[in-house]
Design a protein around this motif. Structure first.
Motif, short mmCIF file in Angstrom:
data_model
loop_
_atom_site.label_atom_id
_atom_site.label_comp_id
_atom_site.label_asym_id
_atom_site.label_seq_id
_atom_site.Cartn_x
_atom_site.Cartn_y
_atom_site.Cartn_z
N GLY A 219 0.81 -1.45 0.10
CA GLY A 219 0.00 0.00 0.04
C GLY A 219 0.99 1.31 -0.13
N ARG A 220 0.28 2.17 0.31
CA ARG A 220 1.04 3.57 0.11
C ARG A 220 2.42 3.67 1.29
N GLY A 221 2.20 2.94 2.32
CA GLY A 221 3.44 2.68 3.15
C GLY A 221 4.49 2.32 2.49
N ILE A 222 4.52 1.84 1.25
CA ILE A 222 5.69 1.62 0.60
C ILE A 222 6.43 2.84 0.09
N LYS A 223 5.86 4.01 0.18
CA LYS A 223 6.26 5.39 -0.18
C LYS A 223 6.81 5.75 -1.68
N GLU A 224 7.93 4.73 -2.27
CA GLU A 224 8.54 4.97 -3.26
C GLU A 224 8.37 3.73 -4.25
N GLY A 244 -1.41 -4.43 -5.40
CA GLY A 244 -1.21 -3.40 -4.78
C GLY A 244 -2.61 -2.85 -4.23
N SER A 245 -2.60 -1.75 -3.41
CA SER A 245 -3.92 -1.28 -3.29
C SER A 245 -4.07 -0.05 -4.19
N ARG A 246 -5.31 0.46 -4.15
CA ARG A 246 -5.64 1.28 -5.20
C ARG A 246 -4.70 2.63 -5.53
N PRO A 247 -4.13 3.12 -4.42
CA PRO A 247 -3.48 4.30 -4.75
C PRO A 247 -1.84 3.78 -5.34
N GLN A 258 -3.21 -5.87 -11.23
CA GLN A 258 -2.63 -6.45 -9.97
C GLN A 258 -3.32 -5.54 -8.78
N GLN A 259 -4.47 -4.75 -8.97
CA GLN A 259 -5.23 -3.98 -7.93
C GLN A 259 -6.02 -5.13 -7.15
N VAL A 260 -5.79 -4.88 -5.98
CA VAL A 260 -6.66 -5.92 -5.04
C VAL A 260 -7.77 -5.07 -4.51
N GLY A 261 -9.00 -5.49 -4.37
CA GLY A 261 -10.29 -4.62 -3.58
C GLY A 261 -11.41 -4.44 -4.57
N GLN A 262 -12.39 -3.81 -3.89
CA GLN A 262 -13.67 -3.77 -4.65
C GLN A 262 -13.48 -3.29 -5.86
N SER A 263 -12.83 -2.25 -6.48
CA SER A 263 -12.74 -2.00 -7.72
C SER A 263 -11.61 -2.65 -8.41
N GLY A 264 -10.90 -3.49 -7.76
CA GLY A 264 -9.85 -4.23 -8.37
C GLY A 264 -10.25 -5.83 -8.44
N ILE A 277 -0.54 -1.16 4.34
CA ILE A 277 -2.12 -0.95 3.81
C ILE A 277 -2.81 -0.78 5.05
N SER A 278 -3.65 0.46 4.85
CA SER A 278 -4.50 0.80 6.24
C SER A 278 -5.63 -0.33 6.30
N GLY A 279 -6.33 -0.78 5.18
CA GLY A 279 -7.37 -1.62 5.49
C GLY A 279 -8.84 -1.01 5.30
N VAL A 281 -12.28 -0.34 3.73
CA VAL A 281 -13.45 -1.25 3.60
C VAL A 281 -13.25 -1.79 1.71
N GLN A 282 -12.99 -0.72 1.10
CA GLN A 282 -12.90 -1.09 -0.28
C GLN A 282 -11.82 -2.06 -0.79
N HIS A 283 -10.59 -1.93 -0.06
CA HIS A 283 -9.58 -2.60 0.15
C HIS A 283 -10.08 -4.25 0.41
N THR A 284 -10.35 -4.23 1.81
CA THR A 284 -10.54 -5.33 2.41
C THR A 284 -11.78 -6.35 2.00
N VAL A 296 1.43 -5.98 8.03
CA VAL A 296 2.88 -5.11 8.47
C VAL A 296 2.34 -3.60 8.54
N ASN A 297 2.28 -3.09 9.64
CA ASN A 297 1.90 -1.56 9.48
C ASN A 297 2.50 -0.92 10.80
N LYS A 298 2.71 0.48 10.65
CA LYS A 298 3.40 1.17 11.72
C LYS A 298 2.37 1.71 12.85
N ASP A 315 7.82 -0.74 11.38
CA ASP A 315 8.26 -0.07 10.07
C ASP A 315 8.56 -1.00 8.99
N LEU A 316 7.65 -1.20 8.02
CA LEU A 316 7.78 -2.13 6.93
C LEU A 316 9.16 -2.52 6.42
N PHE A 317 9.82 -1.20 6.31
CA PHE A 317 11.48 -1.39 5.99
C PHE A 317 12.32 -1.85 7.09
#
Ligand SMILES: Cc1cc2nc3c(=O)[nH]c(=O)nc-3n(C[C@H](O)[C@H](O)[C@H](O)COP(=O)(O)OP(=O)(O)OC[C@H]3O[C@@H](n4cnc5c(N)ncnc54)[C@H](O)[C@@H]3O)c2cc1C
Ligand SMILES: Nc1ncnc2c1ncn2[C@@H]1O[C@H](COP(=O)(O)O)[C@@H](O)[C@H]1O
Lengths: 334, 284
Positions: A219-224, A244-247, A258-264, A277-279, A281-284, A296-298, A315-317
């Protein structure tokens, strides 16, 4: 209504290849048909598809109806809906199941409207009630609620069923059944859409999230985008798909497939990693079917932890390289 | 080829004289409850969404935007249409504020409780009375996620359909659409002669946010309200009575219980425990 008999499965092919969901649905249909004391009929529509008929019998069908025609080489709504509706009118089945694929969900409502049938899309459960009506069970509102529907009056009772929900049985090659070829009157004028080109966007060598037993999702936590190397390394160790999550997909870091979730994609892997990934509803909504969820989430309050079987707050890193190292160590000891 | 939508530099018109390509577009929209806010407490036969904030179905925003872009480039009229309760007026106003020209609200208590079928027959009955080149629906509505009304409507109107469209062009002769239709592994390029029904999906465009001017103007745009009797439909055909699919029960999904959660554990130790856990489960 009592004249309607037989549990039908529309066995989707794509350029003559049989889709896996067809095998899943024949297995399910067998189960329903046994309870109803009816036959399972597999329907094949396309070109160069007869070769799948025997396998469908091994899978559980009593009979296979084959509509084979060059004009059906590519899926078109007009030709396929005409073929399927004609078969239904001629044979009057009691139940019709289709895979909730892109084309299945294009075809089913068209046929339903032709024949004035009730229809429930994207079911994740099928049962029979005490009146032997088909209970069509599906999630709604991004997976927040489950709904049970019936089509009390119209026959066949028609649903599209989400791929990957039912497991196909082991084929039994001692099973026998009838294969019936049906000719359709079809002219190019019946087809009002023209497919000019088919473009594949799947990246070479990338495992699809639909089929993988293990999915490593960032998810967005991957940063780059460069940081995706880490989940990719983990995925390689486990023969996993990278999702990946939608973002992440919207940013173009991974292709839309490769998008996972409601619109993936809705996925049902054995093991699912949610990394940064925050989790939402559209993702879960897309991962509820996973057997094991690792997060894994900080943020200790991230909603993904409400769903995960094993969560690591961190921290996932820092955590991910350790997970990779540990898996390598364990694998090398085997 | 004249390319419409985001990809095209505005004003790149060629060929046909202005006016010849005037397009009539109908956009059926639906107001849906915001899923994030929906809660159910116990098993019930209907879902109570009273008090849940409503919004214009996100997929319909792509449809509205596509219609407005076509109108802006070619000239034409965009008619917004919904079958829904009185409060669906908010969704209509939003679509008009974005740039729709006029709206039709199919409004009758007898429409309540409709399924896809008894929605599609009502929309079809109204649309049969109208002229159009294009009907653009959303791919699916975000409440029930069925994605059925578009194709059922196309069948009832005997139109070709292209579902899941994420790119749209009109050919130079102004008579055909060329679309990119999303597939499982990419897309297919599909051409059809108008009139045709499309369902819009993500990627087609970036729906605009209505500005203040748009919002002010929306309230003055023509809005017709039409009931079942005017359409010539009787009570047995519509709403709950006309529905072919009936809801038996609504219930909460099986809760996944959160499992192990490691906090303040050294990354190395956490990784070790995780891998042990996965190995025990036979997952790796
Ligand atoms: C109609 C609609 C459809 C949608 N469909 C989908 C869909 O199909 N799929 C989908 O995924 N979303 C979908 N969304 C979007 C969804 O609502 C969320 O916005 C999205 O899932 C959030 O993605 P994310 O978890 O990657 O990002 P965020 O919500 O921003 O979460 C990032 C997480 O990373 C964590 N983090 C940050 N840095 C680190 C670090 N160094 N180590 C560990 N953790 C870290 C943060 O604590 C945070 O929890 C949809 C939304 C709408 C409205
Ligand atoms: N009540 C309605 N009024 C107008 N359009 C609708 C209505 N319900 C559905 N639609 C249209 O059909 C599309 C698919 O809806 P659905 O089949 O409910 O998922 C929506 O995106 C709308 O464009």
């Amino acid at each position: 209504m009592s004249e309607h008999k037989g549990v039908w499965v529309y066995c989707e092919t794509d350029e003559s290849r049989l889709k896996r969901v067809a095998l899943e649905l024949v297995t399910t249909a067998r189960d329903l048909a046994d309870k109803l004391g009816e036959e399972v009929v597999a329907v094949l529509i396309g070109n160069d598809i007869e070769r799948h008929a025997e396998g469908l019998i091994w899978q559980g069908a009593d009979k296979v109806l084959v509509v084979n025609d060059e004009i059906l080489a590519k899926y078109t709504t007009d030709a396929y809906s005409k073929a399927l509706a004609n078969l239904i009118e001629a044979h009057k089945p009691s139940i019709l199941l289709l895979g909730a694929t892109t084309n299945g969900r294009d075809l089913a409502p068209r046929v339903a409207a032709k024949l004035k049938l009730g229809l429930t899309a994207d079911c994740t459960g099928l049962e029979l009630n005490d009146k032997k009506q088909l209970l069509q069970i599906r999630p709604a509102f991004s997976g927040k609620v489950m709904v049970e529907l019936v089509s009390p009056e119209s026959r066949p009772q028609m649903t599209t069923v989400r791929p990957n929900v039912f497991k196909p049985a082991e084929p039994d090659d001692s099973r026998t059944g009838d294969i019936e070829h049906v000719k359709m009157q079809m002219s190019p004028d019946d087809i009002r859409t023209e497919i000019l080109e088919k473009v594949k966007e799947v990246v070479e060598g990338m495992i699809s999230v639909d089929e993988a037993e293990v999915v490593v999702c960032s998810g967005r936590g991957i940063k780059e985008p460069e940081n995706l190397k880490l989940p990719e390394e983990l995925a390689k160790l486990l023969d996993a798909a990278v999702g990946g999550s939608r973002p992440i997909v919207d940013l173009g870091w991974l292709p839309p497939t490769q998008q996972v979730g409601q619109s993936g994609r809705t996925i049902l892997p054995n093991l699912y990693f949610a990394l940064g990934i925050s989790g939402a509803v559209q993702h879960t909504a897309g991962i509820r079917g996973a057997s094991l969820i690792v997060a894994v989430n900080k943020d200790p309050d991230a909603p993904i932890f409400e769903l995960s079987d094993f969560g690591i707050v961190g921290d996932l890193f820092e955590v991910l390289p350790e997970i990779i190292a540990e898996i390598k160590r364990v694998q090398s000891e085997r | 080829m004249l390319i419409m939508g985001l990809m095209s530099p505005a004003g790149q018109r060629t060929g046909s004289p202005r006016g010849a390509s005037f397009m009539k577009i109908i956009v059926p929209i639906k107001q849906v409850p915001d899923a994030v806010e929906v809660r159910i407490k116990e098993a019930a036969d209907t879902l109570n969404t009273d008090g849940v904030p409503q919004m214009l179905n996100p997929f319909d925003l792509f449809a509205v935007e596509a219609a407005i872009q076509l109108k802006e480039e070619k000239g034409g009229e965009v008619v917004i249409m919904t079958m829904g309760p009185p409060q669906a007026n908010a969704a209509i106003l939003k679509a008009l504020a974005m740039g729709g020209d006029r709206a039709i609200h199919l409004l009758d208590p007898a429409f309540e409780g409709a399924d896809s079928w008894s929605t599609a027959i009502v929309l079809a009955e109204q649309i049969r009375k109208m002229e159009y080149d294009l009907i653009i629906c959303g791919r699916q509505s975000m409440d029930w996620d069925l994605g059925q009304v578009g194709a059922e409507l196309a069948e009832l109107l005997d139109l070709p359909q292209i579902t899941g469209v994420r790119h749209l062009e009109i050919t130079e002769d102004g008579k055909h659409v060329i679309t990119h239709r999303v597939t499982e592994d990419g897309y297919e390029v599909v051409k059809a002669r108008m009139p045709v029904l499309l369902t819009a999906t993500k990627g087609l465009n970036e729906p605009r946010l209505p500005n203040i001017m748009g919002i002010m103007k929306a309230k003055k745009k023509p809005l017709e309200t039409i009931d079942a009797a005017t359409l010539g439909l009787d009570a047995t055909q519509i709403g709950r009575n006309g529905a072919l699919s009936k809801t038996v029960r609504v219930f909460p999904p099986e809760k996944r219980k959160g499992g192990i959660k490691l906090e303040d554990v050294e990354p190395k130790e956490a990784a070790k425990q995780l891998v042990e856990f996965l190995a025990k489960k036979g997952a790796i």
